[in-house]
Design an enzyme around this catalytic site. Sequence first.
Site, PDB file in Angstrom:
ATOM      1  N   HIS A  33      20.753 -18.757 -10.045  1.00  0.00           N
ATOM      2  CA  HIS A  33      20.059 -18.569  -8.685  1.00  0.00           C
ATOM      3  C   HIS A  33      20.501 -19.762  -8.000  1.00  0.00           C
ATOM      4  O   HIS A  33      20.073 -21.152  -8.631  1.00  0.00           O
ATOM      5  CB  HIS A  33      18.561 -18.523  -9.015  1.00  0.00           C
ATOM      6  CG  HIS A  33      17.958 -17.278  -9.387  1.00  0.00           C
ATOM      7  ND1 HIS A  33      18.424 -16.705 -10.612  1.00  0.00           N
ATOM      8  CD2 HIS A  33      17.282 -16.512  -8.674  1.00  0.00           C
ATOM      9  CE1 HIS A  33      17.658 -15.621 -10.764  1.00  0.00           C
ATOM     10  NE2 HIS A  33      16.835 -15.572  -9.391  1.00  0.00           N
ATOM     11  N   GLU A  58      19.040 -20.719  -3.038  1.00  0.00           N
ATOM     12  CA  GLU A  58      17.998 -19.636  -2.549  1.00  0.00           C
ATOM     13  C   GLU A  58      16.664 -20.230  -1.718  1.00  0.00           C
ATOM     14  O   GLU A  58      15.800 -20.189  -1.964  1.00  0.00           O
ATOM     15  CB  GLU A  58      17.300 -18.809  -3.654  1.00  0.00           C
ATOM     16  CG  GLU A  58      16.640 -17.565  -3.021  1.00  0.00           C
ATOM     17  CD  GLU A  58      15.946 -16.862  -4.167  1.00  0.00           C
ATOM     18  OE1 GLU A  58      15.777 -17.371  -5.382  1.00  0.00           O
ATOM     19  OE2 GLU A  58      15.256 -15.808  -3.829  1.00  0.00           O
ATOM     20  N   HIS A  91      21.502  -7.828 -10.136  1.00  0.00           N
ATOM     21  CA  HIS A  91      20.403  -8.893  -9.944  1.00  0.00           C
ATOM     22  C   HIS A  91      19.213  -8.468 -10.081  1.00  0.00           C
ATOM     23  O   HIS A  91      18.631  -7.739  -9.028  1.00  0.00           O
ATOM     24  CB  HIS A  91      20.698  -9.720  -8.845  1.00  0.00           C
ATOM     25  CG  HIS A  91      19.692 -11.055  -8.648  1.00  0.00           C
ATOM     26  ND1 HIS A  91      20.423 -12.246  -8.837  1.00  0.00           N
ATOM     27  CD2 HIS A  91      18.488 -11.377  -8.804  1.00  0.00           C
ATOM     28  CE1 HIS A  91      19.269 -13.217  -8.995  1.00  0.00           C
ATOM     29  NE2 HIS A  91      18.137 -12.529  -8.812  1.00  0.00           N
ATOM     30  N   GLN A 101      13.183 -20.348 -14.889  1.00  0.00           N
ATOM     31  CA  GLN A 101      12.369 -20.113 -13.415  1.00  0.00           C
ATOM     32  C   GLN A 101      11.552 -21.134 -13.137  1.00  0.00           C
ATOM     33  O   GLN A 101      11.623 -21.569 -11.881  1.00  0.00           O
ATOM     34  CB  GLN A 101      11.206 -18.914 -13.749  1.00  0.00           C
ATOM     35  CG  GLN A 101      10.413 -18.879 -12.393  1.00  0.00           C
ATOM     36  CD  GLN A 101      11.082 -18.033 -11.358  1.00  0.00           C
ATOM     37  OE1 GLN A 101      11.280 -16.860 -11.333  1.00  0.00           O
ATOM     38  NE2 GLN A 101      11.380 -18.672 -10.427  1.00  0.00           N
ATOM     39  N   HIS A 118      14.853  -8.558 -12.055  1.00  0.00           N
ATOM     40  CA  HIS A 118      13.990  -9.460 -12.987  1.00  0.00           C
ATOM     41  C   HIS A 118      13.096  -8.476 -13.736  1.00  0.00           C
ATOM     42  O   HIS A 118      11.954  -8.149 -13.302  1.00  0.00           O
ATOM     43  CB  HIS A 118      13.209 -10.433 -12.053  1.00  0.00           C
ATOM     44  CG  HIS A 118      13.886 -11.680 -11.667  1.00  0.00           C
ATOM     45  ND1 HIS A 118      13.994 -12.730 -12.235  1.00  0.00           N
ATOM     46  CD2 HIS A 118      14.681 -11.707 -10.751  1.00  0.00           C
ATOM     47  CE1 HIS A 118      14.615 -13.793 -11.352  1.00  0.00           C
ATOM     48  NE2 HIS A 118      15.264 -12.990 -10.250  1.00  0.00           N
TER      49      HIS A 118
HETATM   50 ZN   LIG Z   1      16.431 -13.697  -8.864  1.00  0.00          ZN
END
Ligand SMILES: [Zn+2]
Length: 300
Positions: free
Chosen positions: A211, A214, A58, A153, A60
């Site tokens: 995701h 979270e 994981h 995102q 970015h």
């Molecule tokens: Zn992430």
Amino acid sequence: MTFDLLVRNANLPDGRSGVDIAVAQGRIVAIEPRIEAEAGRVVDAEGHLVAPPFVDVHFHMDATLSLGRPRLNESGTLLEGIALWGELKPLLTADAAVERALRYCDLAVAQGLLAIRSHVDVCDDRLLAVDALLDVKRRVAPYLDLQLVAFPQDGYYRSPGAVANLERALDRGVEVVGGIPHFERTMADGAASVRALCEVAARRGLRVDMHCDETDDPLSRHIETLAAETLRLGLGGRVAGSHLTSMHSMDNYYVSKLMPLMAETGVSAIANPLINISIKGRHDAYPKRRGMTRIPELRA
Ligand SMILES: [Zn+2]
């Protein structure tokens, strides 16, 4: 006997020390305290650790090495982190994104990381980061396995254009479907996004890494929908939920039903301990939650 490669005096992750490792035709064929043989190449590990390559599941990479740009995250929360990335995004240039990513890949490989799954933001009509990381993926392919996840995102439904941009990113070669259901406007939108994104993955024969939950909100239960959609669409073994931090705060009775569902449907859990213990529980007074998902119970 002659081997292609002999690594001498290696320490292994299981605690063995000072062993020799023999390799023939690309495979490890012997690990013993002392191997008496010739080899095309002999490497003295000098008692250092010899391990399989590390895998980062994981990351970015579009945001890597950008600390302080355009400013630091004062609250330490995920929400300010996302807002900060939103400020940085319009300032990105392709060359800078590629340069930072390649610099990171050098650092990663130097630490033994040879496989990275990186999410890449698709909420930018230019798809600048997507093209940059696809370029990086091609460039590092000889020594680093870089897998990209199309990640909306700012929300699959919440961000205008994200639905179309995600498909465009997949058309260009991004190979995993991402999502962020807890960031959609409502719980219902979040669940709908999970369903729609799993359908995209099923239609294209791709994997899913979402995701998921979270948040410190114990009522964030998108992992349940993700598991149900995995079952409905026959995606078992190809789906992962990343973070799953709401599980830390969930009611135990509910979790006792949820975890067997995850196991039954073949959904994997990706914990992100370093980031989660840093940004979770920021709204708490005392006690302050750590916000880690339930790793020991998930492994049991
Ligand atoms: Zn992430």
